[in-house]
Design an enzyme around this catalytic site. Sequence first.
Site, PDB file in Angstrom:
ATOM      1  N   ILE A   1      24.219  44.703  28.853  1.00  0.00           N
ATOM      2  CA  ILE A   1      22.991  44.378  28.820  1.00  0.00           C
ATOM      3  C   ILE A   1      22.994  42.911  28.819  1.00  0.00           C
ATOM      4  O   ILE A   1      23.973  42.267  28.260  1.00  0.00           O
ATOM      5  CB  ILE A   1      22.034  44.956  27.848  1.00  0.00           C
ATOM      6  CG1 ILE A   1      22.546  44.427  26.326  1.00  0.00           C
ATOM      7  CG2 ILE A   1      21.915  46.392  27.872  1.00  0.00           C
ATOM      8  CD1 ILE A   1      21.801  43.309  25.747  1.00  0.00           C
TER       9      ILE A   1
ATOM     10  N   ILE B   1      20.031  45.187  32.691  1.00  0.00           N
ATOM     11  CA  ILE B   1      20.973  46.212  32.486  1.00  0.00           C
ATOM     12  C   ILE B   1      21.908  46.838  33.681  1.00  0.00           C
ATOM     13  O   ILE B   1      21.502  46.928  34.684  1.00  0.00           O
ATOM     14  CB  ILE B   1      20.377  47.603  31.973  1.00  0.00           C
ATOM     15  CG1 ILE B   1      19.683  47.390  30.666  1.00  0.00           C
ATOM     16  CG2 ILE B   1      21.570  48.701  31.772  1.00  0.00           C
ATOM     17  CD1 ILE B   1      18.695  48.758  30.249  1.00  0.00           C
TER      18      ILE B   1
ATOM     19  N   THR C   1      22.559  38.782  39.401  1.00  0.00           N
ATOM     20  CA  THR C   1      21.959  38.353  38.104  1.00  0.00           C
ATOM     21  C   THR C   1      22.673  37.047  37.550  1.00  0.00           C
ATOM     22  O   THR C   1      23.702  36.648  38.121  1.00  0.00           O
ATOM     23  CB  THR C   1      22.167  39.407  36.882  1.00  0.00           C
ATOM     24  OG1 THR C   1      21.087  39.166  36.118  1.00  0.00           O
ATOM     25  CG2 THR C   1      23.659  39.348  36.274  1.00  0.00           C
TER      26      THR C   1
ATOM     27  N   GLY D   1      26.956  48.310  38.205  1.00  0.00           N
ATOM     28  CA  GLY D   1      25.847  48.731  39.207  1.00  0.00           C
ATOM     29  C   GLY D   1      24.808  47.482  38.851  1.00  0.00           C
ATOM     30  O   GLY D   1      24.770  46.728  38.266  1.00  0.00           O
ATOM     31  N   GLY D   2      24.031  47.587  40.103  1.00  0.00           N
ATOM     32  CA  GLY D   2      22.927  46.714  39.947  1.00  0.00           C
ATOM     33  C   GLY D   2      23.175  45.575  41.180  1.00  0.00           C
ATOM     34  O   GLY D   2      23.928  45.809  42.131  1.00  0.00           O
TER      35      GLY D   2
ATOM     36  N   CYS E   1      18.151  40.877  40.279  1.00  0.00           N
ATOM     37  CA  CYS E   1      18.219  42.345  40.224  1.00  0.00           C
ATOM     38  C   CYS E   1      17.643  42.734  41.632  1.00  0.00           C
ATOM     39  O   CYS E   1      17.108  43.782  41.919  1.00  0.00           O
ATOM     40  CB  CYS E   1      17.493  42.530  39.186  1.00  0.00           C
ATOM     41  SG  CYS E   1      18.384  42.293  37.691  1.00  0.00           S
TER      42      CYS E   1
END
Length: 245
Positions: free
Chosen positions: A176, A163, A92, A88-89, A193
């Site tokens: 993480i 995360i 990064t 997810g997300g 993010c």
Amino acid sequence: MLKRNDIATSFLAASGTQAVEWRVEPGATGYEEAVAFMEQRVAGIRAGNAPEMLWLVEHPPLYTAGTSAENGDLLDPDRFPVFKTGRGGEYTYHGPGQRVAYVMLDLKRRAPDVRRFVATLEEWLIRTLAGFNVRGERREDRIGVWVARPDRGVGQEDKIAAIGIRLKRWVSLHGIALNVDPDLSHFSGIVPCGVADPRYGVTSLTDLGHPVTLPEVDMALRQAFEGLFGETVAEPATPAVIAPT
């Protein structure tokens, strides 16, 4: 709905569950190799052939795109390799000086509750940072752990840990990323993010005036992890990453 600060954060396993294997991988671990190993290990956990695992790695410089990543948030696509991933997300950065912890746990043995799992991961990071006199905080509208920066102005905050997780039949992958001493300029190649608000930046323990080593951070992570997730046992230092195909 409960706010994340009000969610219970104990995530202990059912009685009789094996201790979580704790492994610190030496050197730089390639991203594709790391994902392949996670997939293999998670399949073993689901089948009951392998214990849960916490795997600490350091990656060479790269960007990853989560399932919510927007193409426009990749500002410098030629700077580093870019990997699409099932976590997810959004976008990064991973690289030297950042501790990545891949969390492979069976939530059915603990609590099949994704919000509680994420809140407990945040609490894990918050407790780890407290060991270095850094106040990490949650934000209801932003995943991860944040540090207020009043020295930079009213309302200024920096993200110190990201995360991003994925579940396969209630077994978790990914985890993480805690900024210990990475090159923070590399975050400029993305919108980290998906947070473009100029009040919110990125920081690290070194940037905050705490020049600690990765082994020191690993010790703090392990102590805080055991308080929330239970006993760990060090895995023997044998090769953990499967060869690329």
